[in-house]
Design an enzyme around this catalytic site. Structure first.
Site, PDB file in Angstrom:
ATOM      1  N   ARG A   1       1.269  11.337  -8.725  1.00 21.03           N
ATOM      2  CA  ARG A   1       0.569  11.483  -7.439  1.00 21.03           C
ATOM      3  C   ARG A   1       1.343  10.884  -6.276  1.00 21.03           C
ATOM      4  O   ARG A   1       0.784  10.473  -5.262  1.00 21.03           O
ATOM      5  CB  ARG A   1      -0.840  10.863  -7.512  1.00 21.03           C
ATOM      6  CG  ARG A   1      -1.720  11.476  -8.586  1.00 21.03           C
ATOM      7  CD  ARG A   1      -3.053  10.783  -8.688  1.00 21.03           C
ATOM      8  NE  ARG A   1      -3.836  11.336  -9.799  1.00 21.03           N
ATOM      9  CZ  ARG A   1      -5.057  11.829  -9.688  1.00 21.03           C
ATOM     10  NH1 ARG A   1      -5.661  11.843  -8.518  1.00 21.03           N
ATOM     11  NH2 ARG A   1      -5.698  12.288 -10.747  1.00 21.03           N
TER      12      ARG A   1
ATOM     13  N   SER B   1       0.747  -5.184   5.527  1.00 22.97           N
ATOM     14  CA  SER B   1       0.577  -5.502   6.941  1.00 22.97           C
ATOM     15  C   SER B   1      -0.897  -5.767   7.228  1.00 22.97           C
ATOM     16  O   SER B   1      -1.780  -5.343   6.480  1.00 22.97           O
ATOM     17  CB  SER B   1       1.096  -4.358   7.816  1.00 22.97           C
ATOM     18  OG  SER B   1       0.479  -3.132   7.455  1.00 22.97           O
TER      19      SER B   1
ATOM     20  N   GLY C   1       0.814  -1.207   0.000  1.00 27.65           N
ATOM     21  CA  GLY C   1       0.000   0.000   0.000  1.00 27.65           C
ATOM     22  C   GLY C   1       0.844   1.252   0.000  1.00 27.65           C
ATOM     23  O   GLY C   1       0.549   2.234  -0.688  1.00 27.65           O
TER      24      GLY C   1
ATOM     25  N   ARG D   1      -0.003  -8.742  -3.703  1.00 31.44           N
ATOM     26  CA  ARG D   1      -0.102  -7.737  -2.638  1.00 31.44           C
ATOM     27  C   ARG D   1       0.797  -8.146  -1.492  1.00 31.44           C
ATOM     28  O   ARG D   1       0.780  -9.306  -1.042  1.00 31.44           O
ATOM     29  CB  ARG D   1      -1.548  -7.616  -2.166  1.00 31.44           C
ATOM     30  CG  ARG D   1      -1.679  -6.893  -0.845  1.00 31.44           C
ATOM     31  CD  ARG D   1      -2.966  -6.121  -0.704  1.00 31.44           C
ATOM     32  NE  ARG D   1      -3.213  -5.752   0.685  1.00 31.44           N
ATOM     33  CZ  ARG D   1      -2.486  -4.897   1.414  1.00 31.44           C
ATOM     34  NH1 ARG D   1      -1.404  -4.346   0.870  1.00 31.44           N
ATOM     35  NH2 ARG D   1      -2.782  -4.625   2.655  1.00 31.44           N
TER      36      ARG D   1
END
Length: 239
Positions: free
Chosen positions: A47, A94, A24, A91
């Site tokens: 971004r 945590s 992420g 992916r």
């Protein structure tokens, strides 16, 4: 839509490998590139979402941040699968343990994901679609984790729509009883998108905190450690 896309600035499909590891946090993506990849090059910073392509033991791999939550991450999953012809997304992130036997720093491999998200309501009506990872990739990751001697759990995860959620105590107890292992925020969207495009997906987690014991790791550890999870993902990443 053509490339570069609104959210990924790579000008060519060749800039991104067939397999992309996706934490992420974009800084975790940078950490993986700097510490595990040879001859890596940045392919996007649109971004602030950093992406890199390099080589792990001679195998070409990319790593890129996805942002937090299903809506943010699904933008990148869609664009990578559809416009950059990525075949596999893994992916790496945590998660918060929901079971007493799933301890801090253990690894979890998601066998499926449940969520309160409504993203699929218009697709399946009153059927509650339960997306799953690619089985062969999951099995490979499980066997490799055992070979490496990692403490690994396989089971369903909860992809929450909210980080700061006040989940009903009865609901939480039911999730525990039905053996949901941990809570995170993106896998439901990843598995759904992979199924949409006929691509491969896998989700590997390091337990960073426990909703049972109330233990929690520091933000620095979440960003810059958890190397077992990273190594496992790179080892099983298809070429």
């Amino acid at each position: 839509m053509s490339i570069p896309t609104p959210h990924i600035s790579a000008k060519s499909k060749d800039e991104i490998a067939n397999t992309v590891l996706m934490p992420g946090d974009p800084l975790r993506a940078k950490y993986i590139a700097e510490n595990f990849l040879d001859d890596y090059k940045q392919f996007t910073n649109t971004r602030g979402m950093l992406g890199f392509t390099g080589f792990y033991k001679g195998k070409r791999v990319s790593v890129m941040g996805s942002g937090m939550g299903i809506p943010s991450s699904m933008i990148y999953f869609n664009e990578l699968y559809k416009f950059y012809d990525v075949e596999t997304i893994i992916r790496v992130g945590s998660a918060g343990s929901m079971q007493e036997n799933v301890k801090l720093h253990d690894i979890v491999l998601a066998t499926s994901a449940c969520s309160e998200s409504s993203i699929n309501d218009n697709l399946f009506g009153n059927i509650h679609f339960s997306p799953t990872p690619d089985f062969d990739l999951l099995l490979t990751a499980y066997n490799k984790s055992k070979e490496l001697g990692y403490i690994t759990h396989c089971g369903q995860v909860h992809s929450s729509d909210q980080f700061y959620s006040n989940i009903d105590e009865k609901v939480f107890k039911n999730l525990q009883q039905y053996d949901v292992l941990c809570v995170e925020m993106e896998s439901y969207g990843l598995f759904t998108t992979a199924r949409k495009y006929g691509k491969k997906a896998l989700a590997i987690f390091t337990i960073s905190d426990s909703l049972v014991s109330n233990e929690a790791d520091s933000a620095e550890n979440r960003q810059n450690s958890y190397t077992q999870m990273m190594e496992l993902a790179l080892e099983v990443a298809p070429k």
